[in-house]
Write an enzyme that holds these catalytic residues in place. Structure first.
Site, PDB file in Angstrom:
ATOM      1  N   HIS A 124       1.579   5.150  -2.062  1.00 11.48           N
ATOM      2  CA  HIS A 124       1.208   6.212  -2.992  1.00 11.48           C
ATOM      3  C   HIS A 124       2.495   6.854  -3.507  1.00 11.48           C
ATOM      4  O   HIS A 124       3.186   7.557  -2.765  1.00 11.48           O
ATOM      5  CB  HIS A 124       0.328   7.251  -2.298  1.00 11.48           C
ATOM      6  CG  HIS A 124      -0.971   6.703  -1.809  1.00 11.48           C
ATOM      7  ND1 HIS A 124      -2.113   6.675  -2.586  1.00 11.48           N
ATOM      8  CD2 HIS A 124      -1.312   6.120  -0.637  1.00 11.48           C
ATOM      9  CE1 HIS A 124      -3.105   6.118  -1.894  1.00 11.48           C
ATOM     10  NE2 HIS A 124      -2.635   5.764  -0.713  1.00 11.48           N
TER      11      HIS A 124
ATOM     12  N   ASP B 126       0.855   2.575   3.837  1.00 16.10           N
ATOM     13  CA  ASP B 126      -0.002   3.614   3.260  1.00 16.10           C
ATOM     14  C   ASP B 126       0.818   4.882   3.075  1.00 16.10           C
ATOM     15  O   ASP B 126       0.363   5.995   3.349  1.00 16.10           O
ATOM     16  CB  ASP B 126      -1.232   3.872   4.128  1.00 16.10           C
ATOM     17  CG  ASP B 126      -2.317   4.665   3.393  1.00 16.10           C
ATOM     18  OD1 ASP B 126      -2.175   4.878   2.175  1.00 16.10           O
ATOM     19  OD2 ASP B 126      -3.300   5.069   4.041  1.00 16.10           O
TER      20      ASP B 126
ATOM     21  N   HIS C 220       0.836  -1.203   0.000  1.00 15.57           N
ATOM     22  CA  HIS C 220       0.000   0.000   0.000  1.00 15.57           C
ATOM     23  C   HIS C 220       0.870   1.252   0.000  1.00 15.57           C
ATOM     24  O   HIS C 220       1.268   1.762   1.047  1.00 15.57           O
ATOM     25  CB  HIS C 220      -0.924   0.003   1.214  1.00 15.57           C
ATOM     26  CG  HIS C 220      -2.113   0.885   1.042  1.00 15.57           C
ATOM     27  ND1 HIS C 220      -3.396   0.441   1.226  1.00 15.57           N
ATOM     28  CD2 HIS C 220      -2.222   2.199   0.676  1.00 15.57           C
ATOM     29  CE1 HIS C 220      -4.246   1.428   1.000  1.00 15.57           C
ATOM     30  NE2 HIS C 220      -3.546   2.507   0.657  1.00 15.57           N
TER      31      HIS C 220
END
Length: 421
Positions: free
Chosen positions: A63, A303, A61
């Site tokens: 970005h 994340d 996960h």
């Protein structure tokens, strides 16, 4: 080139290996593991005495903000941060500009300069608007590994049900951002005592709890697999535990900040501690920790969500998100292994072996014939998280200033050394 790593404490749960060994790498693969391998076999030697060798970590996960938001992070800077944290494979999320849903964007990511391996999550719905399903058959042809609208939930339950069926048909990993935007209604931190004390709008935990139950119900109804992203609440953790017990094909992840911190961190009015889902209460933190201990969670992720310093300046208006790839292993080792909650072998399962299995990639193991993706860690070394020494573009690190034990010393991808401390 033949590379020989000598005298390492090798920990590889994929083959029940835990002991001091030499490891030989040849032509980007693990070619031998033995108590002693003759140095004549190698062109380059690494003395790993006192260090622990593990399969490269895998973060499901991340970005990377590329394309379109490269002032926050780009593929090279993001993967530089990854390998500095022992992470050799990442699964990037689709909420870029443009959204990852077309072959041009996929080709761009695949062609970009990078230090770690980047696997791609494409959007479930067109432009992540929950109005029309994307072409999953095309995704399979392009080599996409996963689908999600992460950054947003799939608001349409019927569409999510169809997505689970289509993903199962084409062998795609479905990860769900569990949030009801109408219930969130503009909240910026966990709704409760701290949000009231600060006088800011809170995010109801019901948003995450409700959507988690929805995804479980849809997976159970269709007999398909769903993966629940970044779990932060007590009830969501319990829902996943109970669903697993009755045979639902559900897996789940959480991040170190959810089993280490609570929303009391927000009393500093520092937006670096704002993320989505938010830091919750002590009861939630303890429930998530128990979920890690008892196997409710299948993997630990970050994340990783970079933002510029300017964006994070104002507590009330800053975007949600914190970076984490360079600190994830050390944070988890310090919070989980040192206190005796889990073993180091179990941590390697959570951060390497299990993610590889979930994504269906050739990684997470040091077995002979596997790609030589590995990290060497000094499990005794204490270090302080200095945001100015991190390797990504952004500095919004939730663990800034913390003292951790366990420092990544070296990382290799396909036998090439891509990071040295």
């Amino acid at each position: 080139m033949k590379l020989l790593i000598q005298h390492a404490m090798v920990i590889d749960p994929s083959q029940n290996l835990h002991g001091v060994f030499d490891v030989l790498v040849e032509d980007s693969k693990i070619s031998a593991i033995a108590e002693h391998i003759e140095t004549a076999e190698a062109q380059k030697l690494i003395d790993a005495s006192g260090l622990t060798m593990m399969p490269g970590l895998i973060d499901l996960h991340v970005h990377l903000r590329d394309p379109g938001l490269t002032y926050k992070e780009d593929i090279l800077s993001g993967t530089s941060a990854a390998v500095a944290g022992g992470v050799t494979s990442v699964l990037c999320m689709p909420n870029t500009k443009p959204v990852i849903q077309d072959k041009e964007t996929v080709d761009y990511i695949n062609a970009a300069q990078k230090k770690a391996k980047v696997y791609i999550t494409a959007a479930i719905s067109q432009d992540m608007k929950s109005e029309a399903l994307n072409d999953f058959a095309a995704y399979q042809e392009w080599g996409i590994k996963a689908v999600s609208d992460d950054g947003r939930p799939v608001e349409n339950a019927r569409m999510m049900r169809d997505a689970l069926i289509e993903a199962d048909k084409y062998g795609l990993f479905v990860t769900s951002h569990c949030e009801d935007l109408k219930l969130i209604n503009g909240g910026i931190i966990n709704e409760g005592e701290i949000s009231r004390k600060l006088g800011v709008k809170g995010m109801s935990r019901v948003s995450e709890d409700y959507q988690t139950e929805r995804e479980i119900a849809l997976a159970e109804d269709t007999n398909t697999h769903v993966h629940i992203a970044h779990v932060s609440t007590m009830k969501a953790t319990d829902s996943i535990r109970r669903a697993k017990a009755r045979g639902v094909k559900v897996t789940a992840e959480t991040a170190p900040h959810y089993f280490m911190y609570t929303d009391e961190k927000l009393l500093q009015r520092d937006a670096d501690y704002r993320m989505n889902p938010p830091l919750r209460t002590n009861a939630d933190k303890e429930a998530v920790l128990q979920g890690v201990i008892d196997g409710t969670f299948d993997c630990i992720i970050t994340d990783h969500a970079p933002h510029s310093q300017e964006e994070k300046e104002c507590f009330e208006t800053a975007p949600n998100g914190a970076i984490g790839m360079e600190t994830s292993f050390a944070a988890s080792y310090t919070a989980l292994v040192k206190p005796g909650h889990i073993t180091i072998d179990r941590l390697v399962e959570l951060m390497s072996c299990n993610p590889a299995k979930l994504l269906g990639i050739e990684a997470g193991s040091l077995k002979v014939g596997m790609p030589a993706d590995f990290t060497l860690v000094d499990l005794n070394k204490e270090w302080v998280v200095d945001v100015n020494a991190l390797h990504g573009k952004s500095k919004n690190c939730v663990f800034k200033g913390e003292t951790f034990t366990g420092k990544v010393i070296m990382t290799a991808v396909d036998g090439n050394i891509v990071y040295t401390a």
